[in-house]
Design an enzyme around this catalytic site. Structure first.
Site, PDB file in Angstrom:
ATOM      1  N   THR A 153       9.551  -8.134  -1.840  1.00 23.60           N
ATOM      2  CA  THR A 153       9.634  -9.226  -2.811  1.00 23.60           C
ATOM      3  C   THR A 153       8.702 -10.376  -2.463  1.00 23.60           C
ATOM      4  O   THR A 153       8.417 -11.219  -3.324  1.00 23.60           O
ATOM      5  CB  THR A 153      11.075  -9.754  -2.908  1.00 23.60           C
ATOM      6  OG1 THR A 153      11.508 -10.180  -1.607  1.00 23.60           O
ATOM      7  CG2 THR A 153      12.008  -8.672  -3.412  1.00 23.60           C
ATOM      8  N   GLU A 165      13.770  10.879  19.901  1.00 26.16           N
ATOM      9  CA  GLU A 165      12.471  10.523  19.315  1.00 26.16           C
ATOM     10  C   GLU A 165      11.350  11.402  19.858  1.00 26.16           C
ATOM     11  O   GLU A 165      10.448  11.805  19.108  1.00 26.16           O
ATOM     12  CB  GLU A 165      12.162   9.043  19.577  1.00 26.16           C
ATOM     13  CG  GLU A 165      13.207   8.060  19.060  1.00 26.16           C
ATOM     14  CD  GLU A 165      13.469   8.202  17.572  1.00 26.16           C
ATOM     15  OE1 GLU A 165      12.600   8.743  16.841  1.00 26.16           O
ATOM     16  OE2 GLU A 165      14.557   7.795  17.120  1.00 26.16           O
TER      17      GLU A 165
END
Length: 772
Positions: A362, A569
């Site tokens: 935004t 990961e």
């Protein structure tokens, strides 16, 4: 140069129709106001007023329907009090001398009240556009003409219609000129007065009669984009009313405050063309409640948005190169178009921003608008739905919004949460017709302004796969840009953005390392928390305050959990590198968990590629099983999790891609396949087989590379960050061949076998039967 802008030819029937309108438009405005002061029009055009500039009368809101000529002598205030009893309003008016009633002995001008601000706005724009009644009739009353009069202000449509009907109702004004009929765009398609059969079945009965009788017709609307195709085919002339201006504001104020001497050169500079072009009738009405024109101007100035304060700009905002390039290209196009260097057809049609919450989606439209010197008009489904949940209400608000944006061009329209509009490609349900209508209206609005100069549309979403395919195509959004959380190399810039001038000279890279994996919103909250700590201690902000705020938001992980996250990961990175499905760029370990930043390779959508895609998603779970002994729930949870993506792809194999045992029939998108999977146990079992196969394959590949997996996890534990040459050197040790490989092609199990409960051990057995 004439002020009359038309989209097609206009037939002149009165000499002098093309005269420049500048000279006498104020006289024409006064003539219109005199006509509206007649009793049959005064009831809707004038308002009673308690101010000092006219005689004091009660605030009267009568019926907007003009009285007939034979009812002109009826006292409208008396009718109002009679109606109040019907409506249950207790005014207790019994005395004929009550001050709320007009004084019958007062001058006629005083008994009028004063014109409504909205009426004055419309009168000034009409008068400035046409200059004289002769000019107006010559343009609008040509035999057989159907004119669309675009105001750019939806609130004025009905008022403009009433004014046109009022000033053209008498034949004595223009003998021999055909009777002109005005109506609003809503009245053209009035549902309660429509017969769908026969010619012009989409129009109301009255409009059909006017068309067939050959009446000149004027249709008032906020913008030409609201016209439906059947109306566009008949309209012979489109006229855009001149926007509200400084000179019109002077005339309005001098009309509302008799004796005033407001001149355009006395108005504040901040009341420019752009500001007055966006001035709503409501804002003008509220401002002119003031006792004097000076106070009214002050109120108008107070409502103008403050100019953007100086501060960091787009160049300072932390953006990855893949995001910065299209954003800066859009900005460059807008600036080049404003300077006249390129035509509007060469300007980018907009950007669809995709990314998780808190990543700055935004903020980007505001930054682009700030750099380009234009405004942003925010919108969302929630905003358009606030006036009513019916599709017709939403479509009306949507068209009104886009029309106002066009009137304020150049500007940026920013639609947040675009996924909330729905997808016409999802499985049919009881909301499908509602979604079809709303999406169709949005597409019409986007297409209506695709060729309209000055309006760039941007949008944002967290869930790209839930957006209708027609909204994503070029021409509506030329670029789909993925905005992620700040990467470790951008994290210091993210902190500097929110710190502004604080902590200049501080070692931000060292501080930001502890915040790796935070979203932009979390960074902003950490800075606010640090400033609060400093205020509490009555001292300036220090790096220690920032470190404390980060630690409070991200408590350190326990050592065992850090090891599990590191293994997870690193498992993703090794399987992705070994299969070639993605290129690992950065592995990080932080107080909030861990992350693996990888660039996905292009896929030819063969079955092997899709199987490897699922294996990459489930490699973290497989690494945990191999090293820690069991898998955690860290791979699942949200719609963008490893398990969610893997399940969506696996369901697509069976029902979307034609690569599973369900056959080649297409049952919908992968999301639709997920829905069907929940309803069909056989499909669920097939999807589970694909998931088990992929995890088993990842497990074997990591088992082959176990030493590398442990070394990489230990290095990640030590440094909390693996990237660049260090990561490349570790991945170079990968053995891409597991001890066993699965066979290519879809599994071939009997249907009865697929409905049984699937366990990891059984998945290993099934996987083993497909080895080469």
């Amino acid at each position: 140069m004439t002020d009359l802008t038309t989209s097609s030819k206009t037939t002149d029937i009165i000499p002098g129709n093309n005269a420049a309108p500048h000279a006498d438009w104020r006289s024409f405005a006064a003539e219109i106001l005199t006509t509206l002061a007649d009793p049959e029009h005064r009831i809707w055009a004038y308002a009673a007023w308690h101010g000092s500039s006219v005689v004091s009368q009660t605030d009267h809101i009568p019926d907007a329907t003009p009285a007939r000529a034979d009812e002109a002598a009826v006292d409208p205030w008396a009718e109002d009090y009679e109606a109040s009893g019907i409506l249950g309003l207790d005014y207790h008016v019994n005395d004929a001398t009550d001050p709320s009633r007009p004084d019958p002995d007062a001058p006629e001008d005083s008994k009028r009240g004063r014109p409504r601000a909205s009426v004055l706005t419309a009168v000034m724009r009409i008068a400035r556009q046409f200059a004289t009644l002769r000019n107006l009739l010559g343009t609008l009353a040509a035999p057989g003409a159907i004119t669309f009069l675009s105001s750019g202000t939806p609130e004025l449509d009905s008022t403009i219609e009433q004014i046109l009907n009022a000033i053209t109702v008498s034949d004595q004004r223009a003998p021999g000129v055909p009777k002109l009929t005005a109506c609003t765009i809503e009245e053209v398609f009035a549902i309660g007065d429509r017969k769908r059969s026969g010619p012009f079945g989409a129009f109301s009965v009255g409009v059909k009669r006017w068309i067939e009788d050959g009446h000149p017709i004027v249709i008032t609307g906020a913008g030409s984009a609201v016209m439906r195709p059947e109306l566009q085919a008949m309209v012979s002339n489109v006229i855009h009313l001149v926007p509200f201006s400084r000179e019109m504001l002077c005339e309005v104020l001098n009309s509302l405050y008799p004796g005033g001497e407001v001149r355009a050169d006395n108005l504040p500079d901040c009341l420019g063309a752009a500001e007055l072009g966006c001035l709503s009738p409501e804002a003008l009405t509220i401002a002119t409640r003031a006792a004097t024109p000076t106070d009214a101007i002050r109120r108008l100035v107070a409502d103008i948005p403050l100019p953007t304060v100086a501060g960091p700009g787009l160049a300072d905002f932390p953006l990855q190169p893949a995001v910065r390039e299209p954003v800066e290209q859009l900005l460059a196009d807008m600036l080049a178009w404003q300077n006249g260097d390129i035509p509007w057809s060469d300007v980018s049609r907009g950007i669809l921003l995709v990314g998780p919450p808190g990543c700055g989606k935004t903020e980007l439209p505001r930054l682009i608008a700030k750099e380009a010197g234009i405004t942003v008009h925010p919108a969302s489904m929630a905003k358009w739905q606030s006036t009513g949940a019916r599709s017709s209400d939403i479509c009306r608000e949507m068209r009104s919004f886009f029309t106002k944006a066009a009137a304020a061009a150049p500007c940026i329209v920013f639609i947040d949460e675009l996924d909330t509009f729905g997808d016409r490609g999802r499985p049919q349900d009881h909301n499908s017709s509602w979604t079809d209508m709303v999406i169709g209206a949005l597409l019409e609005c986007l297409d209506g302004y695709e060729t309209g100069e000055g309006v760039v549309v941007m949008a944002a979403t967290n869930l790209l796969h839930k957006i209708d395919a027609a909204l994503r195509r070029p021409g509506r959004f030329d670029r789909v840009v993925t905005v992620g959380h700040p990467t470790p190399d951008l994290m210091p810039s993210a902190f500097r953005w929110h710190l502004r001038d604080d902590l200049e000279g501080a070692d931000l890279p060292a501080i930001a390392a502890a915040a790796t994996g935070m979203t932009g919103a979390e960074v902003a909250e950490s800075v606010r928390r640090a400033r609060a700590l400093a205020r509490r201690a009555c001292r300036p902000l220090t790096p220690e305050d920032l470190g404390t705020a980060i630690a409070e938001r991200r408590p350190p992980l326990a050592e065992q959990l850090r090891w599990q996250v590191a293994v997870h990961e690193c498992g993703h990175a090794i399987v992705a590198h070994a299969t070639g499905r993605a290129r690992p760029k950065l592995l990080s370990l932080h107080t909030g968990g861990g992350s693996a930043d990888m660039t996905r390779a292009a896929s030819n959508l063969r079955r092997a590629d899709i199987d490897d895609e699922i294996a990459c998603c489930l490699a973290g779970r497989a690494a945990e099983r191999l090293i820690v002994g069991s898998a955690s729930g860290g791979a699942g949870g949200t719609e963008d999790s490893d398990l969610a993506h893997a399940t969506r792809v696996a369901a697509g194999i069976e029902l979307s891609y034609g690569l599973g045992t369900s056959g080649t029939a297409w049952h919908g998108s992968p999301d639709a396949a997920l829905y069907q999977m929940r309803l069909d146990p056989n499909i669920l079992a097939r999807v589970q087989i694909h998931l088990d196969d992929a995890e088993a394959f990842a497990f074997e590949l990591l088992k082959t590379n176990r030493a590398l997996l442990e070394d990489m996890a230990r290095e990640l534990m030590r440094t909390c960050l693996l990237t660049g040459p260090t990561l490349a050197a570790l991945l170079a040790r990968t053995d891409p061949q597991p001890t066993v490989r699965r066979a290519a092609g879809p599994p071939q199990q009997a249907p009865s076998d697929l409905t049984r409960t699937t366990t990891p051990a059984r998945a290993d057995r099934l996987w083993g039967r497909r080895r080469k």
